[in-house]
Design an enzyme around this catalytic site. Sequence first.
Site, PDB file in Angstrom:
ATOM      1  N   GLU A  75      46.277  37.851  40.685  1.00  0.00           N
ATOM      2  CA  GLU A  75      44.990  38.291  40.184  1.00  0.00           C
ATOM      3  C   GLU A  75      44.283  37.094  39.560  1.00  0.00           C
ATOM      4  O   GLU A  75      44.874  36.040  39.353  1.00  0.00           O
ATOM      5  CB  GLU A  75      45.154  39.404  39.143  1.00  0.00           C
ATOM      6  CG  GLU A  75      45.684  40.708  39.710  1.00  0.00           C
ATOM      7  CD  GLU A  75      45.720  41.829  38.694  1.00  0.00           C
ATOM      8  OE1 GLU A  75      45.906  41.533  37.494  1.00  0.00           O
ATOM      9  OE2 GLU A  75      45.541  42.997  39.085  1.00  0.00           O
ATOM     10  N   CYS A 118      54.184  41.647  29.066  1.00  0.00           N
ATOM     11  CA  CYS A 118      55.038  41.312  30.207  1.00  0.00           C
ATOM     12  C   CYS A 118      55.459  39.852  30.182  1.00  0.00           C
ATOM     13  O   CYS A 118      56.498  39.492  30.741  1.00  0.00           O
ATOM     14  CB  CYS A 118      54.338  41.647  31.510  1.00  0.00           C
ATOM     15  SG  CYS A 118      52.712  40.885  31.690  1.00  0.00           S
ATOM     16  N   GLY A 126      52.742  47.102  35.731  1.00  0.00           N
ATOM     17  CA  GLY A 126      53.686  47.977  35.048  1.00  0.00           C
ATOM     18  C   GLY A 126      55.114  47.582  35.348  1.00  0.00           C
ATOM     19  O   GLY A 126      55.416  46.430  35.662  1.00  0.00           O
ATOM     20  N   THR A 152      58.939  47.291  37.004  1.00  0.00           N
ATOM     21  CA  THR A 152      59.425  46.907  38.330  1.00  0.00           C
ATOM     22  C   THR A 152      59.873  48.118  39.136  1.00  0.00           C
ATOM     23  O   THR A 152      59.637  48.183  40.357  1.00  0.00           O
ATOM     24  CB  THR A 152      60.573  45.897  38.187  1.00  0.00           C
ATOM     25  OG1 THR A 152      60.077  44.730  37.510  1.00  0.00           O
ATOM     26  CG2 THR A 152      61.117  45.486  39.536  1.00  0.00           C
ATOM     27  N   GLY A 204      56.894  49.718  40.506  1.00  0.00           N
ATOM     28  CA  GLY A 204      56.331  48.808  41.502  1.00  0.00           C
ATOM     29  C   GLY A 204      57.038  48.921  42.839  1.00  0.00           C
ATOM     30  O   GLY A 204      56.393  48.885  43.898  1.00  0.00           O
TER      31      GLY A 204
END
Length: 495
Positions: A467, A289, A233, A235, A238
């Site tokens: 990931e 993104c 999502g 920044t 985050g």
Amino acid sequence: MPRIPADEALIAGRWRRGAGAPAETVDPATGRALATVHAVTAEEVAEAAEAAARAAADPRWRDLPPHRRAELLHRVAHLIDEAADDLAALQTADTGKTLAETRALVASAAGTFRYTAAALETAEEALTPSRGDYVTMSVYEPIGVVGAINPWNSPVASDAQKLAPALAGGNAVLLKPAEWTPLISLALGRIVGRALAELDLPAALLSVLPGPGSVVGDAIVRDPRVGKVTFTGGTRTGRTIAHAAAEKLMPVSLELGGKSPTVVLADADVEQALAGVMFGVFSSSGQSCVAGSRLFVARELYAGFVGELVERTRALRVGPGTAPDTQVAPLVHHSHRDAVAAHVDLAREEGARVLCGGAAPDGPEYREGAYYLPTVIDGLPHSARVCQEEIFGPVLVALPFDDEADLVRRANSSFYGLACGIWTRDHRAAWRIARRVEAGTVWINTYKQFSISTPFGGMKDSGLGREKGRDGIRSYQRQKSLYWGTAETPLPWAA
């Protein structure tokens, strides 16, 4: 479209209505309500976390060998394939995306579960070199309870990229979907729940907890039973999660925003570059993104390239995601459309030339939807806000560059570092730029191609951790070292 009991959440392995406030999900193409989703409360998050901790410790799951956990992942993949058409239609209704894109995303989600199952079955632990009278081993164990917080732009793919490796690692998962797009996550929750039941595994290994991030997300992050949070999502959010995680000394994976440069060198194949630049920023209506939203073109090529780009952008077909010829679908929500429009208005105030787009499309078929025309802007210095801030919509800002040093300096002059595209026939130049640009992923003569086998993540304000890939499972586990003494005599610590 599948029947989804959208007024129910999956809490601690049981489907029931959340005790929080109801919220409508809206079809972005028509503005009509799709369903009412009742949020869960912080108390229900705590209940789910307690049940998840028990499920993670249940011998039926805790003691399951990796190849048996892989059976669960294979079964989920099969069930996703069985429901693929319904899932794609549901995601198109919920997000506005074209059916072509949502079908690809559903197939990707199934592929993610299959790849992760294969990686799990073949994952190896290590017998490390001994340096004394002992045998040393490095092994991996589950974290326990994982919180997974996902965005609205590609929920089925994002859910799979977190759920599959977290479950493969032996964990239980608390999944929080985005407020605007919870339906596909609830549908995936039913699929995983069915697979768990078929294999007689604890139902509370997965909870799907809709609601606002300020309540549900915050409760997940701060719950003492949650041992890791993975978040995709913005920044700002985050950073908030990272601060909370620091208080708990808890690991996090953060895939955050981007303002990705895409670069056209003077020797590029122009046709290939034009198609790639447009796909990179206007597919998914720019709601990605990794969208290539900063276009750098060699000065000698700039006028002709941008002129042709503008003509082709004007010809893109804007319409509902259900129409087979749509190329640019509506944005996810009317308020998000308005935020994108505000960025373009700001660019005008800063002196930009809006070469095409810059408004909602005209016509009765667009009146109720969250549509915005694909937009190309130039005439701004790289320091302008529209060149620095993530817009997350179909807006491209074009800038000329003079030489490689100028290009790299400005490409890296950003808080973000998620992705980059390079268009050139010169493999040496591509190598130099790819190694010098600050980005987690670099595409050369292609863009927005993804593989579950290849690690993905960002630099700088674009995030922490990676990931995907074989090591994706390990990011949801704790590493432990074992020493096996082999000496026949006691340790010589007291002569």
